[in-house]
Design a protein around this motif. Structure first.
Motif, mmCIF file in Angstrom:
data_model
loop_
_atom_site.group_PDB
_atom_site.id
_atom_site.type_symbol
_atom_site.label_atom_id
_atom_site.label_comp_id
_atom_site.label_asym_id
_atom_site.label_seq_id
_atom_site.Cartn_x
_atom_site.Cartn_y
_atom_site.Cartn_z
ATOM 1 N N ALA A 29 -14.319 1.402 -3.731
ATOM 2 C CA ALA A 29 -13.232 1.488 -2.749
ATOM 3 C C ALA A 29 -13.784 1.366 -1.328
ATOM 4 O O ALA A 29 -13.200 0.675 -0.492
ATOM 5 C CB ALA A 29 -12.482 2.810 -2.912
ATOM 6 N N SER A 32 -14.939 -2.293 -0.534
ATOM 7 C CA SER A 32 -13.997 -3.354 -0.895
ATOM 8 C C SER A 32 -13.601 -4.227 0.286
ATOM 9 O O SER A 32 -13.115 -5.337 0.094
ATOM 10 C CB SER A 32 -12.745 -2.750 -1.524
ATOM 11 N N GLU A 34 -11.137 -3.601 2.253
ATOM 12 C CA GLU A 34 -9.703 -3.457 2.476
ATOM 13 C C GLU A 34 -9.472 -2.659 3.763
ATOM 14 O O GLU A 34 -10.383 -2.014 4.279
ATOM 15 C CB GLU A 34 -9.074 -2.720 1.288
ATOM 16 N N GLU A 37 -6.380 2.243 5.547
ATOM 17 C CA GLU A 37 -5.285 2.961 4.876
ATOM 18 C C GLU A 37 -5.332 2.761 3.357
ATOM 19 O O GLU A 37 -5.112 3.703 2.590
ATOM 20 C CB GLU A 37 -3.952 2.483 5.436
ATOM 21 N N GLU A 38 -5.612 1.545 2.914
ATOM 22 C CA GLU A 38 -5.724 1.268 1.474
ATOM 23 C C GLU A 38 -6.925 1.990 0.874
ATOM 24 O O GLU A 38 -6.863 2.484 -0.257
ATOM 25 C CB GLU A 38 -5.834 -0.236 1.240
ATOM 26 N N ARG A 40 -8.171 4.794 1.923
ATOM 27 C CA ARG A 40 -7.807 6.212 1.818
ATOM 28 C C ARG A 40 -6.955 6.478 0.586
ATOM 29 O O ARG A 40 -7.150 7.481 -0.109
ATOM 30 C CB ARG A 40 -7.052 6.658 3.060
ATOM 31 N N LYS A 41 -5.999 5.607 0.317
ATOM 32 C CA LYS A 41 -5.161 5.778 -0.878
ATOM 33 C C LYS A 41 -6.007 5.727 -2.145
ATOM 34 O O LYS A 41 -5.813 6.519 -3.071
ATOM 35 C CB LYS A 41 -4.080 4.705 -0.926
ATOM 36 N N SER A 42 -6.946 4.796 -2.185
ATOM 37 C CA SER A 42 -7.824 4.673 -3.356
ATOM 38 C C SER A 42 -8.685 5.919 -3.516
ATOM 39 O O SER A 42 -8.860 6.426 -4.624
ATOM 40 C CB SER A 42 -8.716 3.450 -3.226
#
Length: 71
Positions: A29, A32, A34, A37-38, A40-42
């Motif tokens: 993660a 990645s 990304e 925010e993405e 953090r979600k992962s």
């Protein structure tokens, strides 16, 4: 109750393997590329998996201790 010790050891190993899997997921993660925010979600999902794996490992260790006390 030697069987209880072996079952507990197996459950603990499954939990430790789950913890290793969480490390791999977290590294994937973070690397990645990304948006933050993405990522953090992962990582929030990884935290949940980490707690489950830790609980499984602790349960296995409890089984080992119970098996030792019963023997």
């Amino acid at each position: 109750m030697e069987v209880l010790v072996w079952i507990g050891a197996l459950v603990s190993l499954v939990g430790v393997a789950g913890l290793g899997w969480c490390v791999v997921l977290a590294l994937r993660a973070r690397n990645s590329g990304e948006p933050e925010e993405e990522v953090r979600k992962s990582l929030q999902k990884v935290v949940i998996y980490n707690m489950v794996a830790l609980g499984i490992s602790a349960l296995g260790l409890m089984l080992v201790v119970m098996g030792i006390f019963v023997s």
